[in-house]
Design a protein around this motif. Structure first.
Motif, mmCIF file in Angstrom:
data_model
loop_
_atom_site.group_PDB
_atom_site.id
_atom_site.type_symbol
_atom_site.label_atom_id
_atom_site.label_comp_id
_atom_site.label_asym_id
_atom_site.label_seq_id
_atom_site.Cartn_x
_atom_site.Cartn_y
_atom_site.Cartn_z
ATOM 1 N N UNK A 46 0.839 -1.187 0.000
ATOM 2 C CA UNK A 46 0.000 0.000 0.000
ATOM 3 C C UNK A 46 0.878 1.243 0.000
ATOM 4 N N UNK A 47 0.254 2.407 -0.163
ATOM 5 C CA UNK A 47 0.988 3.670 -0.053
ATOM 6 C C UNK A 47 1.214 3.986 1.418
ATOM 7 N N UNK A 48 2.335 4.638 1.766
ATOM 8 C CA UNK A 48 2.611 4.947 3.175
ATOM 9 C C UNK A 48 1.525 5.837 3.781
ATOM 10 N N UNK A 49 1.054 5.456 4.964
ATOM 11 C CA UNK A 49 0.065 6.245 5.695
ATOM 12 C C UNK A 49 0.425 6.220 7.170
ATOM 13 N N UNK A 408 10.261 2.271 13.402
ATOM 14 C CA UNK A 408 10.731 1.373 12.337
ATOM 15 C C UNK A 408 10.644 -0.074 12.810
ATOM 16 N N UNK A 409 9.750 -0.840 12.200
ATOM 17 C CA UNK A 409 9.638 -2.275 12.466
ATOM 18 C C UNK A 409 8.796 -2.905 11.366
ATOM 19 N N UNK A 410 8.782 -4.212 11.327
ATOM 20 C CA UNK A 410 7.919 -4.938 10.386
ATOM 21 C C UNK A 410 7.274 -6.094 11.129
ATOM 22 N N UNK A 411 6.218 -6.646 10.557
ATOM 23 C CA UNK A 411 5.499 -7.720 11.234
ATOM 24 C C UNK A 411 4.884 -8.662 10.216
ATOM 25 N N UNK A 412 4.972 -9.943 10.510
ATOM 26 C CA UNK A 412 4.254 -10.976 9.763
ATOM 27 C C UNK A 412 3.042 -11.356 10.593
ATOM 28 N N UNK A 413 1.857 -11.358 9.975
ATOM 29 C CA UNK A 413 0.620 -11.615 10.695
ATOM 30 C C UNK A 413 0.004 -12.929 10.220
ATOM 31 N N UNK A 414 -0.337 -13.793 11.155
ATOM 32 C CA UNK A 414 -0.931 -15.087 10.853
ATOM 33 C C UNK A 414 -2.423 -15.023 11.165
ATOM 34 N N UNK A 415 -3.251 -15.200 10.142
ATOM 35 C CA UNK A 415 -4.691 -15.008 10.277
ATOM 36 C C UNK A 415 -5.415 -16.332 10.447
ATOM 37 N N UNK A 416 -6.419 -16.332 11.335
ATOM 38 C CA UNK A 416 -7.367 -17.452 11.393
ATOM 39 C C UNK A 416 -8.296 -17.271 10.197
ATOM 40 N N UNK A 417 -8.054 -18.028 9.136
ATOM 41 C CA UNK A 417 -8.649 -17.775 7.828
ATOM 42 C C UNK A 417 -10.169 -17.637 7.814
ATOM 43 N N UNK A 418 -10.918 -18.447 8.566
ATOM 44 C CA UNK A 418 -12.386 -18.277 8.510
ATOM 45 C C UNK A 418 -12.869 -16.897 8.932
ATOM 46 N N UNK A 468 1.228 -8.697 6.056
ATOM 47 C CA UNK A 468 2.549 -8.120 6.323
ATOM 48 C C UNK A 468 2.381 -6.633 6.574
ATOM 49 N N UNK A 469 2.993 -6.163 7.641
ATOM 50 C CA UNK A 469 2.879 -4.759 8.045
ATOM 51 C C UNK A 469 4.271 -4.213 8.294
ATOM 52 N N UNK A 470 4.540 -3.035 7.788
ATOM 53 C CA UNK A 470 5.862 -2.441 7.977
ATOM 54 C C UNK A 470 5.724 -0.958 8.288
ATOM 55 N N UNK A 471 6.544 -0.494 9.223
ATOM 56 C CA UNK A 471 6.601 0.926 9.541
ATOM 57 C C UNK A 471 8.007 1.449 9.276
ATOM 58 N N UNK A 472 8.074 2.530 8.532
ATOM 59 C CA UNK A 472 9.323 3.240 8.276
ATOM 60 C C UNK A 472 9.061 4.727 8.458
#
Length: 480
Positions: A46-49, A408-418, A468-472
């Motif tokens: 996405x675009x930075x927000x 500044x950090x990043x994250x991998x997110x694991x979703x309960x798909x249903x 995936x989430x990232x902050x810069x």
């Protein structure tokens, strides 16, 4: 970055065995597979927000990564842990500075971290039987001791307590003292949201996945609901068909031919009238007309095709949610009658306390490792959070990391798909709802004003969720 692809050489620290704390360093690296997940994430971010969209799916794990250590999240003192619990119960608003200079020495940060890990659960059973996730959990809980599975009297007691807790949550929601909660059964999940959240001016309940049998039972109980994704697909197809008809210069023969080659048209309620021309010709008795059952089956054909799929999402609004409450309390198929989950009431998950609810905390631990960089091996620091991670916890944790990790950090997110489909835009937004109105009406619901502001916005992720989430530089980008 290349260190997302391959993780090598864990940093081992010889430490004596000790009891588990809310966050602790481990000397065994067990997350190698996790670091391969970002490779499968779509490449277009996405675009930075300054804020990421609300994600109404339940996360099972979060893996935060940063170039700065997470030592501030390790080994909370007893006083800090107690203060974090007290802050949660009193809904204390913690407003950290943009950047915390010495995170490890910041008691305010560490207490807020403990506060963000708290959630409420019912029923509360021994730890050997996990109560989330429930869908697809039979293999994981098989062989676990469940004394209630063969004891009808005990099952009745469990269901009676569950009904009291469920009703308590709904009453809190109606009074705007609880923002939302989940009902997790072994077949489907229900998300109840208070008026003012997700752009709706009324209480809403989302059910996914559903089946024709469940929907029919709801109709029989007088519950009015819609299938927004089915209706959206139908509207889209109708518009596409209209555009094709406008652009094609077709005669009646070509139209008839396209009807034979294309999709079978949906039956109308006037099928009997459409055969009136046969009577005029005097041959009505020689032609077999479709009976009522055939017509009904044709009408349900498309509805049955979405069973167990995200498109089967059902939306219940307003006073119908109370009827849904009574329906679920009395629904015998809500509880499995056989298998590892037999006799076990659905799991209730809430961000705030409720009658019969038990305070639980997410499990957190920090890990240090070496990763291959462009020129040499680099230190990589990570913080893993596991458990049923609710939307408010995701926002609270990222807000803390924003201050603690210097933006500044990043994250991998694991979703309960249903539950990913709960991010669908339902077209029920109310233009009269403003930020001030929502904050005024829900200021006692237990959420931080910034979290409340995020969750009050209309969902934008569709049937997907943030992976995936990232902050810069204090700005977010994400991939879904």
């Amino acid at each position: 970055r290349s260190f997302f692809i391959q993780l090598l050489e864990p940093v081992c620290e010889d430490k004596p065995t000790r009891r588990a704390e809310p966050a602790e360093r481990t000397d065994v690296l067990t997350l190698t597979d996790d670091f391969h997940l970002p490779v499968a994430v779509p490449e277009v971010p996405s675009s930075p927000t300054h804020e990421f969209p609300a994600d109404w799916s339940i996360k099972t794990r979060l893996l935060f990564m940063s170039s700065q250590p997470f030592t501030w999240a390790e080994h909370l003192k007893a006083q800090e842990e107690a203060q974090g619990f007290a802050q949660h119960c009193r809904a204390t608003e913690t407003n950290l500075p943009q950047s915390v200079e010495e995170p490890k020495l910041s008691t305010e940060l560490r207490c807020a971290f403990q506060q963000s890990l708290v959630y409420w659960l019912h029923p509360s059973l021994p730890p050997w039987l996990p109560l989330f996730p429930r869908i697809g959990a039979d293999r994981r809980v098989a062989g676990k001791a469940s004394p209630w599975s063969q004891d009808e009297a005990l099952q009745q007691v469990l269901m009676s307590d569950w009904s009291v807790s469920f009703t308590s949550l709904y009453n809190l929601l109606k009074a705007k003292l609880c923002p939302y909660f989940y009902v997790c059964t072994y077949q489907f999940t229900v998300l109840f949201r208070a008026a003012g959240l997700a752009g709706s001016d009324a209480i809403t309940a989302l059910i996914s996945p559903t089946t024709r049998g469940l929907r029919e039972a709801m109709r029989n109980e007088g519950i009015e609901f819609s299938l927004p994704l089915v209706e959206e697909s139908r509207t889209r197809k109708q518009k596409t068909s209209e555009v094709k008809l406008e652009t094609e210069d077709a005669n009646s023969l070509e139209v008839h031919s396209s009807m034979e080659e294309g999709e079978e048209p949906a039956p109308s309620d006037d099928d009997d009238e459409s055969f009136s021309w046969l009577e005029e010709m005097g041959v009505q008795d020689k032609v077999k007309k479709p009976d009522a059952i055939s017509i009904k089956l044709r009408k349900e054909k498309h509805e049955v095709q979405v069973d167990h799929k995200p498109e089967s999402l059902a939306l219940v609004k307003g006073t119908n949610t109370f009827t849904l409450l009574n329906f679920l309390i009395n629904c015998k198929s809500l509880v499995a009658v056989a298998g590892p989950q037999a006799g076990l009431p659905p799991t209730l998950l809430s961000p705030v306390a409720f009658r019969g609810g038990t305070m639980q905390t997410l499990k957190a631990r920090s890990i240090n490792a070496k990763a291959r960089g462009q020129l040499a091996y680099e230190d990589i620091f990570s913080l893993e959070v596991a458990g049923p991670i609710l939307p408010h916890s995701l926002h609270s944790l990222t807000t803390l990391l924003r201050s603690a990790q210097g933006g500044a950090f990043s994250a991998v997110l694991y979703t309960h798909e249903p539950t990913a489909v709960f991010n669908s835009q339902l077209g029920n937004a109310s233009p009269a709802l403003s930020k001030e109105t929502v904050c005024r009406d829900l200021h006692m619901c237990g959420l931080h004003p910034k979290t409340l502001d995020q969750l009050s916005r209309c969902p934008t992720l569709g049937k997907s969720s943030i992976r995936f989430l990232e902050m810069k530089d204090y700005s977010y980008t994400w991939k879904s």
